[in-house]
Design a protein around this motif. Sequence first.
Motif, PDB file in Angstrom:
ATOM      1  N   ILE A  93      81.242  25.779 -36.836  1.00  0.00           N
ATOM      2  CA  ILE A  93      81.791  25.621 -38.175  1.00  0.00           C
ATOM      3  C   ILE A  93      81.995  27.001 -38.767  1.00  0.00           C
ATOM      4  O   ILE A  93      81.181  27.893 -38.584  1.00  0.00           O
ATOM      5  CB  ILE A  93      80.867  24.741 -39.055  1.00  0.00           C
ATOM      6  CG1 ILE A  93      81.527  24.438 -40.400  1.00  0.00           C
ATOM      7  CG2 ILE A  93      79.498  25.388 -39.242  1.00  0.00           C
ATOM      8  CD1 ILE A  93      80.805  23.328 -41.177  1.00  0.00           C
ATOM      9  N   VAL A 123      78.524  23.573 -28.181  1.00  0.00           N
ATOM     10  CA  VAL A 123      78.508  22.167 -28.574  1.00  0.00           C
ATOM     11  C   VAL A 123      79.405  21.939 -29.788  1.00  0.00           C
ATOM     12  O   VAL A 123      80.256  21.057 -29.796  1.00  0.00           O
ATOM     13  CB  VAL A 123      77.083  21.707 -28.900  1.00  0.00           C
ATOM     14  CG1 VAL A 123      77.091  20.272 -29.400  1.00  0.00           C
ATOM     15  CG2 VAL A 123      76.173  21.856 -27.686  1.00  0.00           C
ATOM     16  N   ALA A 124      79.195  22.750 -30.819  1.00  0.00           N
ATOM     17  CA  ALA A 124      79.966  22.580 -32.050  1.00  0.00           C
ATOM     18  C   ALA A 124      79.913  23.868 -32.861  1.00  0.00           C
ATOM     19  O   ALA A 124      78.950  24.631 -32.764  1.00  0.00           O
ATOM     20  CB  ALA A 124      79.410  21.429 -32.881  1.00  0.00           C
ATOM     21  N   ARG A 129      77.231  28.174 -35.097  1.00  0.00           N
ATOM     22  CA  ARG A 129      77.483  27.331 -33.935  1.00  0.00           C
ATOM     23  C   ARG A 129      76.196  26.764 -33.371  1.00  0.00           C
ATOM     24  O   ARG A 129      75.124  27.323 -33.560  1.00  0.00           O
ATOM     25  CB  ARG A 129      78.186  28.138 -32.829  1.00  0.00           C
ATOM     26  CG  ARG A 129      79.511  28.734 -33.231  1.00  0.00           C
ATOM     27  CD  ARG A 129      80.013  29.710 -32.186  1.00  0.00           C
ATOM     28  NE  ARG A 129      81.222  30.403 -32.632  1.00  0.00           N
ATOM     29  CZ  ARG A 129      81.654  31.539 -32.126  1.00  0.00           C
ATOM     30  NH1 ARG A 129      81.001  32.109 -31.113  1.00  0.00           N
ATOM     31  NH2 ARG A 129      82.750  32.106 -32.586  1.00  0.00           N
ATOM     32  N   TRP A 130      76.332  25.667 -32.675  1.00  0.00           N
ATOM     33  CA  TRP A 130      75.263  25.110 -31.849  1.00  0.00           C
ATOM     34  C   TRP A 130      75.687  25.230 -30.385  1.00  0.00           C
ATOM     35  O   TRP A 130      76.796  24.838 -30.023  1.00  0.00           O
ATOM     36  CB  TRP A 130      75.005  23.651 -32.175  1.00  0.00           C
ATOM     37  CG  TRP A 130      74.302  23.429 -33.470  1.00  0.00           C
ATOM     38  CD1 TRP A 130      74.838  23.066 -34.668  1.00  0.00           C
ATOM     39  CD2 TRP A 130      72.882  23.533 -33.696  1.00  0.00           C
ATOM     40  NE1 TRP A 130      73.869  22.956 -35.625  1.00  0.00           N
ATOM     41  CE2 TRP A 130      72.659  23.229 -35.044  1.00  0.00           C
ATOM     42  CE3 TRP A 130      71.796  23.848 -32.887  1.00  0.00           C
ATOM     43  CZ2 TRP A 130      71.379  23.233 -35.619  1.00  0.00           C
ATOM     44  CZ3 TRP A 130      70.532  23.855 -33.445  1.00  0.00           C
ATOM     45  CH2 TRP A 130      70.324  23.548 -34.791  1.00  0.00           C
ATOM     46  N   LEU A 172      73.051  19.554 -37.273  1.00  0.00           N
ATOM     47  CA  LEU A 172      73.798  18.890 -36.205  1.00  0.00           C
ATOM     48  C   LEU A 172      73.276  17.466 -36.119  1.00  0.00           C
ATOM     49  O   LEU A 172      72.143  17.241 -35.665  1.00  0.00           O
ATOM     50  CB  LEU A 172      73.638  19.608 -34.869  1.00  0.00           C
ATOM     51  CG  LEU A 172      74.494  19.025 -33.733  1.00  0.00           C
ATOM     52  CD1 LEU A 172      75.979  19.279 -34.000  1.00  0.00           C
ATOM     53  CD2 LEU A 172      74.085  19.612 -32.381  1.00  0.00           C
ATOM     54  N   THR A 218      85.804  22.936 -38.386  1.00  0.00           N
ATOM     55  CA  THR A 218      84.860  22.581 -37.327  1.00  0.00           C
ATOM     56  C   THR A 218      85.559  22.420 -35.988  1.00  0.00           C
ATOM     57  O   THR A 218      86.766  22.151 -35.921  1.00  0.00           O
ATOM     58  CB  THR A 218      84.128  21.272 -37.656  1.00  0.00           C
ATOM     59  OG1 THR A 218      85.093  20.219 -37.802  1.00  0.00           O
ATOM     60  CG2 THR A 218      83.329  21.408 -38.939  1.00  0.00           C
ATOM     61  N   ASN A 219      84.790  22.587 -34.931  1.00  0.00           N
ATOM     62  CA  ASN A 219      85.287  22.314 -33.581  1.00  0.00           C
ATOM     63  C   ASN A 219      84.142  21.782 -32.752  1.00  0.00           C
ATOM     64  O   ASN A 219      82.968  22.083 -33.031  1.00  0.00           O
ATOM     65  CB  ASN A 219      85.903  23.566 -32.949  1.00  0.00           C
ATOM     66  CG  ASN A 219      84.904  24.681 -32.740  1.00  0.00           C
ATOM     67  OD1 ASN A 219      84.507  25.345 -33.679  1.00  0.00           O
ATOM     68  ND2 ASN A 219      84.467  24.852 -31.498  1.00  0.00           N
ATOM     69  N   TYR A 220      84.478  20.971 -31.762  1.00  0.00           N
ATOM     70  CA  TYR A 220      83.472  20.296 -30.937  1.00  0.00           C
ATOM     71  C   TYR A 220      83.857  20.349 -29.469  1.00  0.00           C
ATOM     72  O   TYR A 220      85.040  20.338 -29.116  1.00  0.00           O
ATOM     73  CB  TYR A 220      83.351  18.824 -31.352  1.00  0.00           C
ATOM     74  CG  TYR A 220      82.877  18.620 -32.755  1.00  0.00           C
ATOM     75  CD1 TYR A 220      83.776  18.501 -33.814  1.00  0.00           C
ATOM     76  CD2 TYR A 220      81.515  18.533 -33.038  1.00  0.00           C
ATOM     77  CE1 TYR A 220      83.347  18.318 -35.113  1.00  0.00           C
ATOM     78  CE2 TYR A 220      81.069  18.342 -34.334  1.00  0.00           C
ATOM     79  CZ  TYR A 220      81.988  18.239 -35.367  1.00  0.00           C
ATOM     80  OH  TYR A 220      81.544  18.056 -36.652  1.00  0.00           O
ATOM     81  N   LYS A 276      82.556  14.928 -29.019  1.00  0.00           N
ATOM     82  CA  LYS A 276      83.459  14.501 -30.093  1.00  0.00           C
ATOM     83  C   LYS A 276      83.258  13.023 -30.409  1.00  0.00           C
ATOM     84  O   LYS A 276      83.164  12.187 -29.513  1.00  0.00           O
ATOM     85  CB  LYS A 276      84.915  14.745 -29.692  1.00  0.00           C
ATOM     86  CG  LYS A 276      85.359  16.182 -29.831  1.00  0.00           C
ATOM     87  CD  LYS A 276      86.813  16.343 -29.435  1.00  0.00           C
ATOM     88  CE  LYS A 276      87.255  17.800 -29.543  1.00  0.00           C
ATOM     89  NZ  LYS A 276      88.651  17.992 -29.085  1.00  0.00           N
ATOM     90  N   THR A 332      78.082  15.610 -35.329  1.00  0.00           N
ATOM     91  CA  THR A 332      78.712  16.160 -36.530  1.00  0.00           C
ATOM     92  C   THR A 332      77.963  17.403 -36.961  1.00  0.00           C
ATOM     93  O   THR A 332      76.740  17.356 -37.164  1.00  0.00           O
ATOM     94  CB  THR A 332      78.699  15.139 -37.677  1.00  0.00           C
ATOM     95  OG1 THR A 332      79.372  13.947 -37.273  1.00  0.00           O
ATOM     96  CG2 THR A 332      79.414  15.722 -38.893  1.00  0.00           C
ATOM     97  N   ILE A 333      78.690  18.499 -37.104  1.00  0.00           N
ATOM     98  CA  ILE A 333      78.100  19.752 -37.579  1.00  0.00           C
ATOM     99  C   ILE A 333      78.407  19.897 -39.065  1.00  0.00           C
ATOM    100  O   ILE A 333      79.501  19.545 -39.525  1.00  0.00           O
ATOM    101  CB  ILE A 333      78.635  20.954 -36.777  1.00  0.00           C
ATOM    102  CG1 ILE A 333      77.852  22.221 -37.119  1.00  0.00           C
ATOM    103  CG2 ILE A 333      80.131  21.157 -36.991  1.00  0.00           C
ATOM    104  CD1 ILE A 333      78.175  23.412 -36.204  1.00  0.00           C
TER     105      ILE A 333
END
Length: 116
Positions: A51, A48-49, A35-36, A80, A57-59, A64, A68-69
Motif C-alpha cells: 500500500i 504478499v500485498a 508492504r507485507w 493485513l 494497493t496491490n496484491y 487476491k 486486504t491490506i
Amino acid sequence: QVQLVESGGGLVQAGGSLRLSCTASVSIFGFNAMRWYRQAPGKQRELVAGITRGGSTNYADSVKGRFTISMDGGKNTLLLQMNSLKPEDTAVYSCFVISPLSGQYWGQGTQVTVSS
C-alpha cells in the motif's frame, strides 16, 4: 531509526481468518510505501500485498480476493486481514516500509500456520 513490531500470527484451520498488525515507532504517514512479505520454508520471500501513502494497493495473485491490506494512521499500524486461509499460506510474514528520509526497514516477522 524506525522500529516495526508485528503481531497477530498463529495457528488456524484452513478456511479461517487472521489479522496481522505491524506497528511502527513513528507516524506511518511519512512512509512512501508499506508492504507485507512472506517466506515459507525452502522458498524465496514473496511480496504478499503493498500500500502506498496515497492508498493505492496491490496484491499477489495468490491472495487476491482473500487478503486486504490497510493502514490505521491513528495507531501507526499496518494491517493485513487474511480470510479463507489455505495451507499454502503458511509462512513467516514480515512487514516492510520505505521511508524517504531514512531508508527501508523490516519487522521481525510473525509465523502463520494454516492446518488442513
